[in-house]
Design a protein around this motif. Structure first.
Motif, mmCIF file in Angstrom:
data_model
loop_
_atom_site.group_PDB
_atom_site.id
_atom_site.type_symbol
_atom_site.label_atom_id
_atom_site.label_comp_id
_atom_site.label_asym_id
_atom_site.label_seq_id
_atom_site.Cartn_x
_atom_site.Cartn_y
_atom_site.Cartn_z
ATOM 1 N N TYR A 73 -6.374 20.825 -6.807
ATOM 2 C CA TYR A 73 -5.600 20.692 -5.747
ATOM 3 C C TYR A 73 -4.851 19.259 -5.337
ATOM 4 O O TYR A 73 -3.927 19.064 -4.986
ATOM 5 N N ILE A 74 -5.862 18.212 -5.535
ATOM 6 C CA ILE A 74 -5.447 16.787 -5.041
ATOM 7 C C ILE A 74 -4.584 16.201 -6.268
ATOM 8 O O ILE A 74 -3.337 16.049 -6.058
ATOM 9 N N LYS A 75 -4.642 16.835 -7.507
ATOM 10 C CA LYS A 75 -3.463 16.490 -8.586
ATOM 11 C C LYS A 75 -2.288 17.134 -8.226
ATOM 12 O O LYS A 75 -1.251 16.529 -8.426
ATOM 13 N N GLY A 76 -2.224 18.430 -7.699
ATOM 14 C CA GLY A 76 -1.048 19.064 -7.171
ATOM 15 C C GLY A 76 -0.318 18.372 -6.185
ATOM 16 O O GLY A 76 0.967 18.145 -6.080
ATOM 17 N N ILE A 77 -1.037 17.707 -5.077
ATOM 18 C CA ILE A 77 -0.393 17.019 -4.092
ATOM 19 C C ILE A 77 0.077 15.720 -4.917
ATOM 20 O O ILE A 77 1.100 15.450 -4.394
ATOM 21 N N GLU A 78 -0.576 14.991 -5.567
ATOM 22 C CA GLU A 78 -0.134 13.746 -6.286
ATOM 23 C C GLU A 78 1.125 14.074 -6.911
ATOM 24 O O GLU A 78 2.095 13.500 -6.913
ATOM 25 N N GLN A 127 8.057 7.415 2.822
ATOM 26 C CA GLN A 127 7.578 8.412 1.898
ATOM 27 C C GLN A 127 6.311 8.096 1.088
ATOM 28 O O GLN A 127 5.279 8.685 1.021
ATOM 29 N N GLN A 128 6.352 6.999 0.290
ATOM 30 C CA GLN A 128 5.413 6.560 -0.373
ATOM 31 C C GLN A 128 3.955 6.327 0.507
ATOM 32 O O GLN A 128 2.915 6.649 0.094
ATOM 33 N N ASN A 129 4.396 5.535 1.458
ATOM 34 C CA ASN A 129 3.012 5.323 2.289
ATOM 35 C C ASN A 129 2.189 6.661 2.905
ATOM 36 O O ASN A 129 1.248 7.035 3.274
ATOM 37 N N ALA A 130 3.371 7.467 3.303
ATOM 38 C CA ALA A 130 3.018 9.094 3.780
ATOM 39 C C ALA A 130 2.105 9.976 2.795
ATOM 40 O O ALA A 130 1.049 10.331 3.147
ATOM 41 N N SER A 131 2.838 9.606 1.417
ATOM 42 C CA SER A 131 2.127 10.341 0.432
ATOM 43 C C SER A 131 0.763 9.808 0.302
ATOM 44 O O SER A 131 -0.268 10.334 0.188
ATOM 45 N N LYS A 133 -1.239 8.358 2.067
ATOM 46 C CA LYS A 133 -1.900 8.650 3.184
ATOM 47 C C LYS A 133 -2.657 9.989 3.381
ATOM 48 O O LYS A 133 -3.562 10.240 3.487
ATOM 49 N N GLU A 134 -1.801 11.005 2.711
ATOM 50 C CA GLU A 134 -1.882 12.212 2.615
ATOM 51 C C GLU A 134 -3.105 12.411 1.396
ATOM 52 O O GLU A 134 -4.101 13.366 1.610
ATOM 53 N N ILE A 135 -2.834 11.699 0.459
ATOM 54 C CA ILE A 135 -3.692 11.981 -0.647
ATOM 55 C C ILE A 135 -5.092 11.315 -0.230
ATOM 56 O O ILE A 135 -5.989 12.032 -0.641
ATOM 57 N N SER A 138 -6.834 13.751 1.851
ATOM 58 C CA SER A 138 -7.292 15.029 1.351
ATOM 59 C C SER A 138 -8.597 14.756 0.521
ATOM 60 O O SER A 138 -9.280 15.510 0.618
ATOM 61 N N VAL A 139 -8.395 13.686 -0.191
ATOM 62 C CA VAL A 139 -9.562 13.237 -1.197
ATOM 63 C C VAL A 139 -10.718 13.191 -0.199
ATOM 64 O O VAL A 139 -12.034 13.456 -0.482
ATOM 65 N N LYS A 140 -10.774 12.416 1.038
ATOM 66 C CA LYS A 140 -11.856 12.178 1.727
ATOM 67 C C LYS A 140 -12.533 13.777 2.459
ATOM 68 O O LYS A 140 -13.656 13.924 2.464
#
Length: 195
Positions: A73-78, A127-131, A133-135, A138-140
Motif C-alpha cells: 500500500y505504501i509503495k502504491g502511494i509512493e 506537490q512534492q511536500n504534500a506527497s 507528508k502523505e507518505i 501513512s507510514v506512521k
C-alpha cells in the motif's frame, strides 16, 4: 500535643532514650518484615527454568501478511506520487527548454511563458511536500497499527505456549547473543499469518 515539664535533666534524658529506642526498634521490625517478604518472594520463584524465546522483528516485517500488505500500500502511494511529480517535471522541462531557446536566439521571452514556468515550479514544490507528508503520515499510521497487531498476537502466542519471556532484539539492544534454539520467529510468523 502536650507539653511535658521535667523537674530534672535526668528525667528528660530517660524519655529521650525511650523515644530513640522505640524508633530503632520499629525500624528493625520494618526491616525484618521487608527481609521476610523478600525471602518469601525468592522461595516462591523456585528453581523452575523460565521458558524464553526471541523473535526477529525484521523477519516478521518481511513475512507477516499484514506487513506485506501495508508495504504494498505504501509503495502504491509512493508510485502514484512519483508519477504525478514526473508529469509536472516534464512540463517544467519543456518550458525550461523553450526559455533556453529564446535566450540562445536573443529573443524576448513571453511573460506568460515565464509566469507559467514559475507557477509550475511552485506547484511542483507544493506537490512534492504534500506527497512526502502523505507518505510519512501513512507510514506512521500503518507502522503503529502493525505494531499493535504484532504485539497483541505475540502476547497471545507466548501465553498459549507457556513462554515466560519473548524478546525482540532487533534495534532494541536487549541482548547481543542468544542460542538459536530460542528463536521462535518462524512459529510466530505462522501464528500471525493464521490470524
Amino acid at each position: 500535643m502536650k507539653l511535658v515539664k521535667f523537674n530534672s535533666l535526668d528525667g528528660m534524658n530517660r524519655l529521650n532514650f525511650t523515644n530513640v529506642f522505640m524508633r530503632v526498634f520499629q525500624l528493625r521490625i520494618s526491616l525484618f518484615a521487608l527481609f521476610l517478604l523478600i525471602c518469601l518472594f525468592l522461595v516462591s520463584c523456585g528453581d523452575k527454568p523460565l521458558k524464553t524465546g526471541y523473535i526477529d522483528i525484521n523477519q516478521i516485517n518481511k513475512e507477516y501478511k499484514l506487513a506485506v500488505q501495508y508495504n504494498k500500500y505504501i509503495k502504491g502511494i509512493e508510485e502514484t506520487a512519483s508519477l504525478e511529480l514526473i508529469a509536472i517535471k516534464k512540463e517544467i522541462q519543456i518550458l525550461e527548454d523553450t526559455i533556453r531557446g529564446f535566450n540562445r536566439n536573443g529573443k524576448t521571452i513571453d511573460q506568460d511563458i515565464l509566469q507559467k514556468f514559475y507557477k509550475l515550479q511552485k506547484h511542483f514544490e507544493f506537490q512534492q511536500n504534500a506527497s512526502r507528508k502523505e507518505i510519512e503520515d501513512s507510514v506512521k499510521v500503518y507502522t503503529e497499527r502493525l505494531n499493535i497487531e504484532i504485539n497483541k498476537h505475540v502476547y497471545e502466542y507466548a501465553q498459549k505456549n507457556g513462554y515466560d519471556y519473548v524478546y525482540s532484539p532487533a534495534g532494541t539492544g536487549t541482548f547481543m547473543y542468544a542460542d538459536s534454539n530460542l528463536n521462535i520467529t518462524k512459529k510466530v510468523v505462522y501464528y500471525l499469518n493464521s490470524r
